[in-house]
Design a protein around this motif. Structure first.
Motif, PDB file in Angstrom:
ATOM      1  N   PRO A 284       0.801  -1.226   0.000  1.00 29.09           N
ATOM      2  CA  PRO A 284       0.000   0.000   0.000  1.00 29.09           C
ATOM      3  C   PRO A 284       0.837   1.281   0.000  1.00 29.09           C
ATOM      4  N   ASP A 285       1.916   1.310   0.778  1.00 27.79           N
ATOM      5  CA  ASP A 285       2.747   2.523   0.813  1.00 27.79           C
ATOM      6  C   ASP A 285       3.409   2.794  -0.536  1.00 27.79           C
ATOM      7  N   SER A 286       3.810   1.724  -1.226  1.00 25.79           N
ATOM      8  CA  SER A 286       4.417   1.904  -2.545  1.00 25.79           C
ATOM      9  C   SER A 286       3.394   2.396  -3.548  1.00 25.79           C
ATOM     10  N   ILE A 287       2.213   1.789  -3.550  1.00 28.84           N
ATOM     11  CA  ILE A 287       1.161   2.220  -4.482  1.00 28.84           C
ATOM     12  C   ILE A 287       0.798   3.677  -4.228  1.00 28.84           C
ATOM     13  N   ALA A 288       0.729   4.073  -2.968  1.00 27.07           N
ATOM     14  CA  ALA A 288       0.420   5.472  -2.646  1.00 27.07           C
ATOM     15  C   ALA A 288       1.479   6.403  -3.232  1.00 27.07           C
ATOM     16  N   GLU A 289       2.737   5.996  -3.156  1.00 30.71           N
ATOM     17  CA  GLU A 289       3.817   6.809  -3.727  1.00 30.71           C
ATOM     18  C   GLU A 289       3.730   6.849  -5.246  1.00 30.71           C
ATOM     19  N   TYR A 290       3.420   5.716  -5.851  1.00 27.98           N
ATOM     20  CA  TYR A 290       3.275   5.705  -7.310  1.00 27.98           C
ATOM     21  C   TYR A 290       2.127   6.597  -7.749  1.00 27.98           C
ATOM     22  N   GLU A 291       1.059   6.615  -7.003  1.00 27.73           N
ATOM     23  CA  GLU A 291      -0.076   7.461  -7.360  1.00 27.73           C
ATOM     24  C   GLU A 291       0.259   8.941  -7.191  1.00 27.73           C
ATOM     25  N   ARG A 292       1.067   9.260  -6.178  1.00 26.83           N
ATOM     26  CA  ARG A 292       1.521  10.646  -6.025  1.00 26.83           C
ATOM     27  C   ARG A 292       2.365  11.055  -7.227  1.00 26.83           C
ATOM     28  N   ARG A 293       3.210  10.163  -7.663  1.00 30.52           N
ATOM     29  CA  ARG A 293       4.058  10.453  -8.812  1.00 30.52           C
ATOM     30  C   ARG A 293       3.235  10.556 -10.099  1.00 30.52           C
ATOM     31  N   ARG A 294       2.231   9.712 -10.218  1.00 35.12           N
ATOM     32  CA  ARG A 294       1.348   9.799 -11.394  1.00 35.12           C
ATOM     33  C   ARG A 294       0.674  11.168 -11.452  1.00 35.12           C
ATOM     34  N   ALA A 295       0.244  11.665 -10.312  1.00 35.08           N
ATOM     35  CA  ALA A 295      -0.367  12.994 -10.258  1.00 35.08           C
ATOM     36  C   ALA A 295       0.641  14.069 -10.666  1.00 35.08           C
ATOM     37  N   GLU A 296       1.911  13.874 -10.290  1.00 38.66           N
ATOM     38  CA  GLU A 296       2.949  14.822 -10.680  1.00 38.66           C
ATOM     39  C   GLU A 296       3.176  14.785 -12.191  1.00 38.66           C
ATOM     40  N   PHE A 297       3.193  13.603 -12.776  1.00 37.38           N
ATOM     41  CA  PHE A 297       3.328  13.507 -14.236  1.00 37.38           C
ATOM     42  C   PHE A 297       2.170  14.227 -14.935  1.00 37.38           C
ATOM     43  N   LYS A 298       0.968  14.081 -14.399  1.00 38.89           N
ATOM     44  CA  LYS A 298      -0.190  14.757 -14.995  1.00 38.89           C
ATOM     45  C   LYS A 298      -0.059  16.271 -14.868  1.00 38.89           C
ATOM     46  N   ALA A 299       0.418  16.737 -13.713  1.00 36.19           N
ATOM     47  CA  ALA A 299       0.593  18.184 -13.524  1.00 36.19           C
ATOM     48  C   ALA A 299       1.623  18.732 -14.508  1.00 36.19           C
ATOM     49  N   ARG A 300       2.655  17.982 -14.756  1.00 40.81           N
ATOM     50  CA  ARG A 300       3.656  18.418 -15.740  1.00 40.81           C
ATOM     51  C   ARG A 300       3.034  18.504 -17.125  1.00 40.81           C
ATOM     52  N   ARG A 301       2.268  17.486 -17.491  1.00 39.03           N
ATOM     53  CA  ARG A 301       1.570  17.528 -18.781  1.00 39.03           C
ATOM     54  C   ARG A 301       0.692  18.766 -18.877  1.00 39.03           C
ATOM     55  N   ASP A 302      -0.071  19.022 -17.833  1.00 40.05           N
ATOM     56  CA  ASP A 302      -1.024  20.130 -17.857  1.00 40.05           C
ATOM     57  C   ASP A 302      -0.333  21.490 -17.926  1.00 40.05           C
ATOM     58  N   TYR A 303       0.906  21.564 -17.468  1.00 39.16           N
ATOM     59  CA  TYR A 303       1.667  22.804 -17.614  1.00 39.16           C
ATOM     60  C   TYR A 303       2.341  22.901 -18.980  1.00 39.16           C
ATOM     61  N   PHE A 304       3.000  21.828 -19.393  1.00 43.09           N
ATOM     62  CA  PHE A 304       3.936  21.939 -20.512  1.00 43.09           C
ATOM     63  C   PHE A 304       3.249  21.965 -21.876  1.00 43.09           C
ATOM     64  N   ILE A 305       2.189  21.218 -22.047  1.00 43.50           N
ATOM     65  CA  ILE A 305       1.561  21.185 -23.373  1.00 43.50           C
ATOM     66  C   ILE A 305       0.942  22.529 -23.741  1.00 43.50           C
ATOM     67  N   PRO A 306       0.225  23.211 -22.846  1.00 47.33           N
ATOM     68  CA  PRO A 306      -0.218  24.570 -23.193  1.00 47.33           C
ATOM     69  C   PRO A 306       0.945  25.509 -23.494  1.00 47.33           C
ATOM     70  N   ALA A 307       2.066  25.342 -22.794  1.00 48.70           N
ATOM     71  CA  ALA A 307       3.240  26.180 -23.066  1.00 48.70           C
ATOM     72  C   ALA A 307       3.761  25.933 -24.479  1.00 48.70           C
ATOM     73  N   LEU A 308       3.786  24.672 -24.908  1.00 48.12           N
ATOM     74  CA  LEU A 308       4.205  24.359 -26.273  1.00 48.12           C
ATOM     75  C   LEU A 308       3.230  24.930 -27.290  1.00 48.12           C
ATOM     76  N   ASP A 309       1.942  24.740 -27.043  1.00 48.59           N
ATOM     77  CA  ASP A 309       0.924  25.248 -27.968  1.00 48.59           C
ATOM     78  C   ASP A 309       1.046  26.759 -28.154  1.00 48.59           C
ATOM     79  N   ALA A 310       1.316  27.467 -27.072  1.00 45.09           N
ATOM     80  CA  ALA A 310       1.423  28.930 -27.134  1.00 45.09           C
ATOM     81  C   ALA A 310       2.608  29.383 -27.975  1.00 45.09           C
ATOM     82  N   LEU A 311       3.595  28.501 -28.150  1.00 46.58           N
ATOM     83  CA  LEU A 311       4.791  28.836 -28.928  1.00 46.58           C
ATOM     84  C   LEU A 311       4.706  28.337 -30.367  1.00 46.58           C
ATOM     85  N   GLY A 312       3.561  27.814 -30.748  1.00 46.81           N
ATOM     86  CA  GLY A 312       3.416  27.291 -32.100  1.00 46.81           C
ATOM     87  C   GLY A 312       3.914  25.871 -32.269  1.00 46.81           C
TER      88      GLY A 312
END
Length: 394
Positions: A284-312
């Motif tokens: 359970p502790d490992s899965i909880a950590e993996y899920e925290r990291r998955r949320a971090e990967f999603k946050a990175r996606r949500d930041y970076f793709i709009p930044a790319l789109d804005a630059l063409g």
């Protein structure tokens, strides 16, 4: 020295060629104000969590390091079976799970078990290059079918039906995909499998990024479609164990002894220490950590793709999984006075100290227009990368 025609058919892995150039330049600029930022390799920046490391240490110290059964530790197969039940609500008996030396070994075993010389395997273009080379190494032929953004850069049942020929043996899919991060819509995947099943063919699906799905509409395993699905998976991506070289495959029950025989001869077994360590992935502790990291990967996606789109650097389809952005660099390349993604990637490397991957590896269907950014890096590094891009092409 004369080399085999099989070896000659395997193209260079250009991702790694670009990586070598980036590493060489990185040494030169290491002490400057703009050291190299690596957004080119598809490897999590996270490593195995504490419980996994502790389990590996216990295995080494207690001497549990000798060969295992070629199918893998029974306890690990049971843990993987339990993960499918808990995470995806799918009953996958442990007896159908084969632990392998990474997803690469699983794909090799699947291809060697199922593909004869001149068999054709249908694959989307773009797709991960090594997958088609596994087909080639088994004396088969990968047939790349161009896909579009409207199709999420994935095959459709209609295209599979249209491309099926007398030599077609089946399909090799990936969901979520490298390089696009897109998944096949479940209803379309079912239709594809119905077409393949109706023709007596094979459906092999690479699900190594399945744990890193961000949208419930797509984050479902193809194994729910039936026991004739062959699914490839890995401890590298969601479980952050890249260098441990550990994966697994789920196969029809009748295929298990065939794969076992091949694995015994080609690999003996997957790393014993890695297998014992992987048992702790499902705590359970490992899965909880993996899920925290998955949320971090999603946050990175949500930041970076709009930044790319804005630059063409337009990302035509929002990735629903993995950690990639498949961006059209046409406009940005024109601003830098270069043509195509290969020259664009090297120009970014030279002028912005930013390593990315040109589309050349992933097929021929408009791939010269696209580059792949990996967001498997810290938010701070992604923000700095966006700032450098803004200065250069904004």
């Amino acid at each position: 020295m004369k080399f085999s025609t099989r070896a000659e058919r395997i193209e260079p892995f250009y991702v790694m060629e670009v990586a070598k150039a980036a590493q060489a330049l990185a040494r030169e600029v290491a002490g400057t104000r703009e050291p190299m930022i690596f957004l080119n390799i598809g490897e999590p920046d996270f490593t195995a969590p504490p419980l996994v490391v502790e389990a590996a240490d216990r295995a080494v110290r207690s001497g549990v390091t000798q060969y295992t059964n070629a199918l893998g530790l029974e306890a690990l197969r049971e843990r993987i079976s339990g993960w499918y039940a808990e995470r995806f609500g799918v009953d996958v008996p442990a007896r159908r799970i084969v632990v392998t030396a990474g997803a690469s070994a699983a794909l090799q075993l699947a291809c060697l078990a199922l593909i004869d010389a001149d068999d054709e395997i249908l694959m989307p273009d773009p797709s991960y290059p090594c997958n088609r080379h596994f087909v080639s190494a088994a004396e088969g032929k990968a047939v790349l079918i161009p896909t579009t953004a409207e199709e999420r850069f994935q095959l459709s049942a209609a295209k599979v039906e249209a491309a099926w020929g007398t030599k077609t043996r089946g399909v090799l899919l990936a969901s979520p995909s490298n390089p696009t991060g897109t998944s096949i819509a479940p209803h379309e995947l079912r239709r594809i499998h119905d077409v393949v099943r109706g023709k007596g063919g094979l459906t092999i699906i690479d699900e190594i990024y399945l744990g890193l799905s961000y949208d419930d509409a797509f984050g479902q395993t193809a194994l729910a479609l039936g026991e004739d699905i062959i699914s490839i998976n890995s401890f590298s991506k969601y479980f952050n164990m890249t260098g441990w070289r550990l994966g697994w495959m789920v196969v029809p029950e009748a295929m298990v002894p065939v794969v076992e025989r091949l694995a015994q001869n080609l690999f003996i077994c997957a790393s014993t220490v890695s297998q014992h360590a992987a048992l702790a992935c499902f705590e359970p502790d490992s899965i909880a950590e993996y899920e925290r990291r998955r949320a971090e990967f999603k946050a990175r996606r949500d930041y970076f793709i709009p930044a790319l789109d804005a630059l063409g650097l337009t990302v035509p389809v929002q990735p629903d999984g993995a950690f990639y952005a498949w961006a059209d660099c046409t406009q940005a390349a024109e601003r830098l006075g270069v043509a195509g993604s290969w020259d664009f990637a090297y120009e970014l490397m030279r002028r912005a100290h930013l390593a990315i991957t040109p589309g050349r590896d992933f097929g021929t269907a408009d791939t010269q227009r696209f580059v792949r950014f990996s967001t498997a890096n810290s938010m701070a590094q992604l923000q700095e990368a966006a700032a450098r891009l803004q200065r250069l092409i904004g």
